[in-house]
Structures are given as C-alpha cells and as structure tokens.
Design an enzyme around this catalytic site. Structure first.
Site, mmCIF file in Angstrom:
data_model
loop_
_atom_site.group_PDB
_atom_site.id
_atom_site.type_symbol
_atom_site.label_atom_id
_atom_site.label_comp_id
_atom_site.label_asym_id
_atom_site.label_seq_id
_atom_site.Cartn_x
_atom_site.Cartn_y
_atom_site.Cartn_z
ATOM 1 N N GLY A 1 -11.063 71.815 18.664
ATOM 2 C CA GLY A 1 -11.723 70.538 18.411
ATOM 3 C C GLY A 1 -13.216 70.740 18.180
ATOM 4 O O GLY A 1 -13.646 71.739 17.606
ATOM 5 N N SER A 2 -13.990 69.803 18.700
ATOM 6 C CA SER A 2 -15.426 69.801 18.420
ATOM 7 C C SER A 2 -16.159 70.982 19.044
ATOM 8 O O SER A 2 -17.297 71.258 18.671
ATOM 9 C CB SER A 2 -16.047 68.506 18.920
ATOM 10 O OG SER A 2 -15.438 67.428 18.245
ATOM 11 N N THR A 3 -15.534 71.671 20.013
ATOM 12 C CA THR A 3 -16.218 72.831 20.598
ATOM 13 C C THR A 3 -16.372 73.927 19.558
ATOM 14 O O THR A 3 -17.094 74.895 19.779
ATOM 15 C CB THR A 3 -15.449 73.389 21.809
ATOM 16 O OG1 THR A 3 -14.149 73.800 21.376
ATOM 17 C CG2 THR A 3 -15.319 72.360 22.909
#
Lengths: 387, 631
Positions: free
Chosen positions: B318-320
């Site tokens: 995801g956004s990581t």
C-alpha cells in the site's frame, strides 16, 4: 614307560592275591588320570566365574566315585570280563532298545535310564561293551578265519545293531565313535585292508541316502560346519564364537579366569562340550598343547599296557579302550576348533558330566585289569575254566 | 602255535599303523591350534574385542537459547520418568496394580507397557510415565520397597519458559525422522530430539553439542558388566539472540487479539530487537503432544497462529511503498521534489479512472506534501512518468522482492513485479494502468513486514544495505571459561541512493507524523524530544466491483473482517538521529492511520525508553545502573 616289574613267579597261576594285584596296578597311570581330573576341577571352577558350585565340587566327587569304580574293575580277573563280555553286550543292547522304544512311545527323547543316584546312558555303556564283545570274538579267531568274509558277518552285526540304534536317537557322535573304534579293532584283528576300502566306498555312496534320514538340526550342523561364517548369529554361532575365543587366547592365553569370551557367555556350553575352548582361551596355546600332550601320554600308557598283555583278549580290549579314549579327545577338540561338525562329544575327564566319566573310568578299569592280569594266558577257547 | 605267532606279528605291525594314525591326527589338532592361536590370533583378538566392548553414546545437553541480555527463552528442564525393569520384578501386573494406586494407569498405558517389555530385553527399562510431578515422585519413593523393579530416572526435556512469546522465532524440537538420519550415531540414540523449525533448526548443529561415549564390557546378551572408559561430550552452545524479551512482552500485549505482525530492526547493525506475530501458540504443548482437536483448532484458525507473519506473511505494501516511487522518480529525473501535481480526487488514464483515497482531492501537492497526505493521485502521476521498471529497480535496492536473508527458515520473497516478470510468469504484456496501481503499492506487489522494516531501515540509514539478523553470539561452554563467538557479520554493501533524494523522502515521513494534517499526526510521538518519522498504509484485499464503484465504496466497518483492508505502518526514530526502524501490519485492521500507526508509535516509544539499556557502550556496565538511567 611301564615301571620295571618284578618277574612274576606265578606265570600261569589261576588266582592272584589281592595285594599282588594292587602292586601290579600302574599307579603312575592313575596319577596321570588324577592330574587330568584336577585340571577338570580347576577349569570348571573358572567356568563358574571362580565358584566351586555348581560344577567343580560335583565333578570332583564324581571323579572320586569313578576312580573307585575303576580300581574295583581293575581288581576283577580279566578272564571274568572275557567270560561275561557277550552278556554285558546283550544287556546293554536290551537297554538301548528299551530307551529307543520308550522314546518312540512318546516319553520324550530321553536317552538315559534313571537309577536314582546316576543316570545310565546305554549308548555310553555300549562304547565299552562293544569293545569287550569284539575282543572276545576276535580272541578266538585265527588269521584264516578272519580272512573269510562270512566269519565277519557276526561281528559286523554286533557293530551295526547298536550303531543304527544310536544313530536313530539321534546321536551322531556316539554312532561315529562306535563305528570307528570297531573299525580299529577289525583292523587289529587282521581284516584285510581292501575290505575296509569296500566298506568305505559303500559308506560314501550311502551318504545321499543317509542325508535323507538326518534330522534338520543335524543337517544344519553339517552345513554350518562347511561354512560357519555365513550365519554368525544362527547355527554357525557356536563354531564361530569358539574359534574367536580360541584365537583370541593367543600363545599364552588371557590368564586363568580371565577368558572374556567364555565369562561373558559368548561361548556356549563352556562347562561341557566347549570346555577345551575356554581352557585354551585362558591358558593359550601353551595350555592347549600341554593338555593334548597329557592325553597323548594316557594313550601311550594305554598302548604300552595293552601290548604287555600275553592274551589276545587283553591286547584287543586295551587297544579298543585306548582307541575309544582317543576318539573322545580327537572328536571333541577337532569339533571345537571347527575341523569337524559339532556332534556333542565331551572332553574326557574335564567336561562336566557323569556318564561319560563313568564310562571312561570303567574302561580304564578294564585296561588296568588287562595290565594287572597281563601274564595270564588264555586259550583260544579259554575263559571257561576255573578262575 | 604258528598261527598265534603270525597273528601276534600282524597285530604288532597294525598297532604301529593305528598308533601312527593317531599321532598324525593329534598333530593335526596341534597344527590347528597353532593356526588359530598364532597365525590368526590378531584377527580373532579383534573379533573378541568387538564382541565384548559395547559403545554407548552420551547425548549432550542441548544448548539454551537466550535473548540479548541472557534471559532464557529455550531451556532444558529436568524431567522425572517412571520406568520399570521387567527382570527385577516378580510379577509385572502386580507391580502395575500397586503403581496405579499412586498414579492412574489406563488400560491403554498397560497394553503399551506390556508391548514395550516384550520388545526389549528383560533388563532394559521401559517408560511408564514421563514428567512426573514432585508429589507422585515422593509417593513412589516412599513406597519403593514394595515396588521392586520400579525406578525413577532423570532426563531432560526442552522447555520454553516464555510460552507464546517468541514461539515463531524459536521453533521447536522433535523426534528424528528417517529423512534426518545422516550416519551420525547421535541421531539414532533413543529419545533424541532435533530442531525442526525456527532458531532450533537453523542453529541445530551448534545447539546439539558433541556426544560423549561410554565403553562398557557387555556379555553375550548385551548386559553391561562393567564400565571401561568414559569420554564426556560437549554440551551444546548457548545461542544468544538479538531480541529484547521486554519488547517481545510489550508488543504481544499491545497487539493483543489482533492478527498482526510487528518487527523492529536496528538501522545500523540490522539486529532484530523485536519480532512479534500474533496470535501465537505455546510450543510446550508440542513437546507434550497435542490432542487432535487442539491441533485442528490451531490449523483451522483464520488468524493462522502457526505462521510467523513477520517473515511469512505477504501483504500489499500500500502507501508504505510510496517512498520507493518518490526515490525512483528523483533518480530518473522524472520528477523533482518541488514539482507539483494537482489532485482533483481522481486521475484518468485511457478509459479508466483512478481514484484518490480522499474524495474531494488534495489540490496541488509537492513531494513532501504528497507523503504527508499520502496523496494517491500524485503517486499515480509520478509512477506513470517514472515507469514500472525503474520503480522496481529502486525497490529491490531496498530489499523488496527478495528474501532478506534473516537466519530463520520459512521466509518468503514477497513480489516486486515489472515488465519482465509479467511476461515470464503471466505471459502477458504490462498495462500502463498497472504502473499506476503499483505506484500506490497495490496490484501484484507483495512484501513481508520484515521487508518493510528493512526498507525503512535503509531509508533511515541512507548509506548501506542493512541486513537483518537475529543471532548475536554462539557461546560455547569450555572447560575453563565461557567462550563467546560473536556471529560474523558480512560487510554491508552501499545503498547507492543520492543523499538529497533520501532527505526529501525522510522529510515527507517526518511530516506524516509530526505536521498537523499528516496521516499519522494523531499517532505522533514525542518521547523526551525524540520524534518518529512514519508512513501509513491501508491496502485493499478485495476487488472493488463496478457496481460498488458507482454506488460508493463501502466503509471498512461495514465489511466482514476478512474483507477489510490491511493496516500498515512503517517508521524510524529518533527523527534527528535515527536508530530503529519498525514495521507493523494489522491484518484487516482497516486504516493504517487508525489501526497500525498507534501500535507502531507505542512500540517505538517502548523501544526508545529501553534504548539506553540496549546501547552497546552501556551493556558493558551492570544492568542495574542502566535501568536507573532508562527509567
């Protein structure tokens, strides 16, 4: 070899006084036998891991009893033994048949008759009785008579009858000993060599037939004898372990009571059939050869005493007894060293066991009787007059 | 009489012949004796020794596994076993009857004992019961005179005193199977256990130690008559891990009932100081033996307690993942940090429309702001400009898509897709839309929590490719003193990323946690002036249907547990002088900001609070001093 004897004044005397008979006994021979008995006691003491029980003490008392029997037998006139030779043979044969019948009826494979204080093994007794009967038979024969094949039918029957009965028990070792000691007597009596050749050839051709009559365990013994290492945990175990024990003993041995193979029970039957192995493991080749030399000395004594006899019965009996003794020694030692199959013959005077000892000492009694009465001459039809 | 004389002469000759034959046979005996006892003596002596000497192995005590301060995690506990020796008993059933008055014996037990006794020689002890309690033992000892042939023997069993804590890391020991046999006689000794998973398996050889030997004289049935010689073995080495048990304890409590993973890595040494995966299990239960229902519960639990999610759980990052996109963009020149992208809430590509998580859009954002708000549209655009292959190449430098090489079995590779990968495995060409999806860490992409922690550690470190490791030292108990063998660390390779590019990303992560409006601002940390720099992530685990797209995406709270988003959070701290990197994944936790970031913050606070006691220069001094400072 024999002690220098005073020249007997009563060459043809019928009866010898008891004290003179005692005087005539070869006491050095008796000492030799006692020495062997003592070795037996010591070896059995070691076999019991340094205990007198259960074997050494009993072996000692049995030896004393057997010694007394031997001396008693030696005191009896050789002509008496000759007179009752056939009777003794007949009684023994009946006993042999009796145990055979009892065995076949289903009382189990008992080979002995229990008399309470001792167990009589007719097959053992037959070893002596057969010698006596054959000596009696050939005592009265001339060389011409021996040359006739028909003359040999009766003694051959005397041999084969008990041999077959013993083989049926089944006791291969005793049967072999009966046949071989008889063969020696036939040979000494003057039977021509080529006749032995024929018998030998016939015997060889009978092997395939005999093989079929052998019990499984007997066949196994023969097969494992041929190649013991193939089955080291099964039937070949005894022979292999015996050879390991012997070989590991080396020249000087592991020391008295130090035999690892025997004391750790790798060696089977160390107090009976395999006692030579234990002795040679602990005392090495030195001990083994010494024992064999002592046995050889007994045989030489036997020869000397037999040859001193002035009657043919005595000479044949003496030779027969000595040959029987030799066969015990040879078969036992050859068997534990893996030279011949394991047939269950004890080592004379050392193995634990009463019957073989009694048989042997009775035989030595006869030998001594022959020696004590060596100057008595017996006619071809003799032994029936007053004694 | 003539004939008598002839007969006598013949007899005499034949006596000589018979005598000669006997002499020859006797000589044969002596010859044979010579052959056996002189010629072949050595061979038979050897056979005789082999006959009587039996060698028995003395299995060494298995080494302990301890945490970085020496707190025991895997130990050997004394185990009292009740044994019976059949040859010392008058009657087995009588003895067992008497025993069952003290400890209950089922019919099944009795059958097994009878069977074991039949199988073994009469002097071999047979186990009646293991793990005797003190009371049982005392009662048996008191009744010993009435229980002939009953003996109590002391053995060692593996025990994990911390139970669920670290179960995934330690692994377990188990009986040797056929496949394990390699000729080492130690493996064949009865009751021997070897490591089958985790550290127990990786360091099995060191933990095992070296076996000793006892040479005894045995008789023909194998009974020992006396001991001849004894050679003691070498106890197994103590394995010192990099873990801090206090953190394990804290994380386990903090993660609670969640199906989650948390891992903390030292950004300089790569030492893993925390590795937690929940729910966990009690490895001692395996040593005792599980019932089939207990086993069934373990393997059918949807939160998979047996899996170490830190290394074997694979999640869309995801956004990581957005830092990787930003770095690839800067390096390729596709995007400068100052360049802005306007986020209207969605981005069209061909006939497809890609949405930002924020419905109304973020307006105009630069790189730092894009991190702070986790703007999807910005990263769609940046990914589109950079291209998937450059992004994948950058991500691999940070450890994504390959195993990190941590010394634990069962680590998974994750997946960093690119054009070549898609062609090779899916036999299809890469679609431009897939680059956009990859730009926000979704699509084919998968990473383990450990990979995310390593990625964050490398961002914080900036210089080297930090490699995670779990083993601090192997300590061999020598005759004089303990000899510690620190595990050799291979030199680190340079990361090869421009410092100023990294600085931008770190600035973005700082804003996430410390600037109002940052996605993790609510979970900010200020511990004695130490801040953390983080990045949240919420990764979809389900496909969103066309109809749903039209009617509006359902909220996580309205979905069944297994369809909710995975919540992720990565961070490093302290912000000014980084020391630790953390990754937290809460399976189906929903929003990373709400579910994962607070956990990450709390763990990091504990990591920092306890940090002075972990400092290499401080561990030299006594621990009491250190706790005083830290508290």
């Amino acid at each position: 070899m024999t002690p220098q004897e005073p020249i007997s004044l009563n060459v043809n005397r019928s009866v010898m006084p008891f004290r003179e008979k005692l005087w005539h006994i070869s006491w050095s021979f008796v000492v030799l036998l006692c020495l062997l008995g003592a070795i037996g006691v010591a070896t059995l003491y070691s076999a019991a891991n340094g205990h007198l029980e259960p074997w050494a003490t009993r072996h000692f008392t049995r030896f004393l009893v057997a010694l007394a029997v031997m001396l008693a037998v030696a005191m009896v006139d050789v002509r008496v033994w000759m007179r009752y030779a056939y009777v003794a043979y007949a009684i023994t044969l009946v006993l042999l048949v009796a145990v055979e019948i009892r065995g076949s009826i289903g009382m189990g494979a008992q080979r002995w008759i229990d008399l309470g204080f001792i167990q009589l093994q007719p097959s053992e007794m037959m070893k002596i009785a057969l010698v006596m009967a054959l000596a009696r038979y050939f005592h009265g024969s001339t060389l011409e008579e021996v040359g006739h094949p028909t003359y040999l039918i009766l003694p051959a029957a005397l041999v084969l009858l008990p041999a077959v009965l013993v083989l049926k028990q089944p006791d291969l070792g005793t049967a072999m000993m009966l046949l071989m000691s008889s063969a020696a007597l036939f040979f000494l009596a003057g039977v021509r060599l080529w006749k032995f050749g024929i018998i030998g050839a016939a015997g060889l051709s009978a092997i395939p037939v005999a093989w079929r009559f052998l019990k499984d365990y007997q066949r196994n013994r023969v097969l494992t004898f041929m190649n013991p290492e193939t089955d080291p945990l099964g039937a070949g175990y005894h022979i292999l372990q015996s050879k390991i024990a012997l070989g590991s003993g080396g020249i000087l041995g592991k020391g008295f009571m130090q035999g690892t193979q025997s004391h750790l029970n790798f060696l089977p039957e160390k107090q009976t059939d395999f006692i030579f192995t234990m002795l040679a493991e602990e005392l090495g080749m030195v001990g083994g050869v010494t024992l064999i030399a002592l046995y050889a000395l007994v045989i030489i004594y036997g020869y000397a005493m037999a040859m001193r006899s002035r009657n043919h019965f005595g000479r044949l009996t003496g030779m027969g007894i000595t040959t029987t003794f030799f066969l015990y020694v040879f078969i036992n030692i050859a068997m534990v060293m893996g030279l011949i199959p394991v047939v269950g013959v004890p080592l004379p005077l050392i193995s634990y066991g009463g019957t073989a000892m009694l048989t042997l000492m009775f035989g030595f009694g006869l030998l001594l009787s022959v020696y004590v009465h060596r100057d008595i001459q017996i006619g071809r039809r003799g032994a029936y007059g007053n004694i | 009489m003539n004939t008598d004389i002839d007969r006598g002469k013949l007899f005499g000759r034949r006596v000589v012949v018979v005598g000669a034959m006997k002499a020859a046979l006797m000589s044969t005996l002596i010859g044979r004796l010579y052959f056996l006892q002189v010629v072949e003596a050595d061979r038979y002596r050897m056979l005789s020794e082999k006959n009587r000497i039996s060698t028995r192995l003395l299995p060494p005590a298995r080494g302990m596994i301890v945490d970085r301060f020496g707190v025991p995690m895997a130990v050997n506990t004394q185990n009292f076993q009740l044994l019976v020796v059949s040859e010392q008993m008058n009657d087995l059933d009588n003895t067992l009857d008497a025993l069952s008055n003290i400890i209950p014996l089922t019919d099944h037990d009795r059958q097994r004992i009878h069977r074991d006794i039949e199988r073994h020689r009469s002097f071999v002890p047979v186990t009646v019961r293991e793990n005797l309690s003190w009371e049982d033992m005392a009662r048996i000892q008191v009744n010993a005179p009435d229980l002939p042939g009953v003996i109590i023997e002391e053995g060692l069993t593996r025990n994990y005193p911390l139970k669920e804590l670290g179960a995934h890391i330690l692994g377990y020991v188990s009986s040797v199977t056929e496949a394990d046999l390699n000729g080492d006689p130690l493996l064949e000794s009865p009751g021997f256990r070897i490591g089958k998973a985790g550290i127990e398996r990786i360091h099995d050889l060191a933990l095992r130690g070296k076996s000793g030997n006892v040479w005894s004289e045995v008789n023909s049935v194998g009974r020992v008559m006396q001991e001849i010689k004894r050679e003691d073995g070498q106890a197994g080495a103590e394995v010192k891990l990099t873990l801090d048990i206090r953190l394990q304890q804290f994380a386990a409590t903090r993660l609670g009932e969640e199906s989650a993973a948390a891992v903390v890595v030292d950004i300089h040494s790569g030492e893993v100081v925390l590795m937690a995966s929940t729910p966990s299990f009690d490895p001692n239960a395996f040593a005792k033996g599980l019932t089939s229902s207990e086993w069934h519960d373990l393997i059918s639990n949807p939160r998979s307690p047996l899996t170490n999610k830190v290394i074997a759980g694979q999640y869309a990052p995801g956004s990581t993942f957005k830092m990787m996109v930003a770095l690839a963009a800067q390096e390729s020149g596709a995007m400068t940090p100052e360049q802005r992208v306007f986020c209207s809430g969605s981005l069209a590509l061909g006939n497809m429309r890609f949405h930002c998580w924020k419905k109304g859009g973020h307006g105009s954002v630069d790189m730092v702001q894009a991190h702070m708000h986790s703007c999807d549209v910005y990263f769609y655009e940046v990914a589109r400009r950079t291209g998937i292959d450059r992004i994948a190449e950058m991500a691999r430098r940070f450890g994504l898509g390959t195993r990190t090489g941590l010394e634990l079995p069962g680590e998974r590779t994750g997946l960093m897709p690119d054009r070549e990968w898609k062609r090779a495995t899916l036999h299809d060409s890469w679609h431009p839309g897939e680059t956009l999806v990859a730009g926000i860490g979704q699509g084919f992409m998968l990473a383990t929590p450990l990979q995310l922690a390593v990625m964050t550690a490398r961002i914080a470190n900036g210089e080297f490719k930090v490699m995670p490791r779990l083993t601090k030292a192997l300590i061999v108990d020598g005759p004089q003193s303990k000899e510690a063998n620190a595990v050799a660390v291979s030199p680190l390779t340079p990361l090869g990323v421009a410092k100023n590019h990294l600085e931008v990303v770190r600035q973005g992560m700082y804003s996430v946690s410390n600037v109002q409006g940052g996605t993790a601002y609510a979970a900010r940390l200020d511990f004695n002036g130490m801040m953390l720099c983080g990045k949240t992530g919420s990764a979809q685990v389900r496909r969103i249907s066309v109809r749903e797209r039209e009617t509006g995406v359902k909220k996580n709270d309205d979905l069944p547990w297994e369809q909710r988003d995975n919540a992720l959070f990565v961070a490093f701290a302290p912000s000014d002088k980084p020391r630790y990197a953390i990754a937290v994944v809460v399976e189906h936790g929903g929003s990373g900001a709400k579910a994962a970031a607070p956990i990450g913050r709390d763990i990091m606070r504990e990591v920092l609070r306890l940090d002075p006691t972990r400092d290499p220069s401080m561990t030299q001094t006594s621990e009491t001093d250190v706790t005083g400072d830290g508290g």
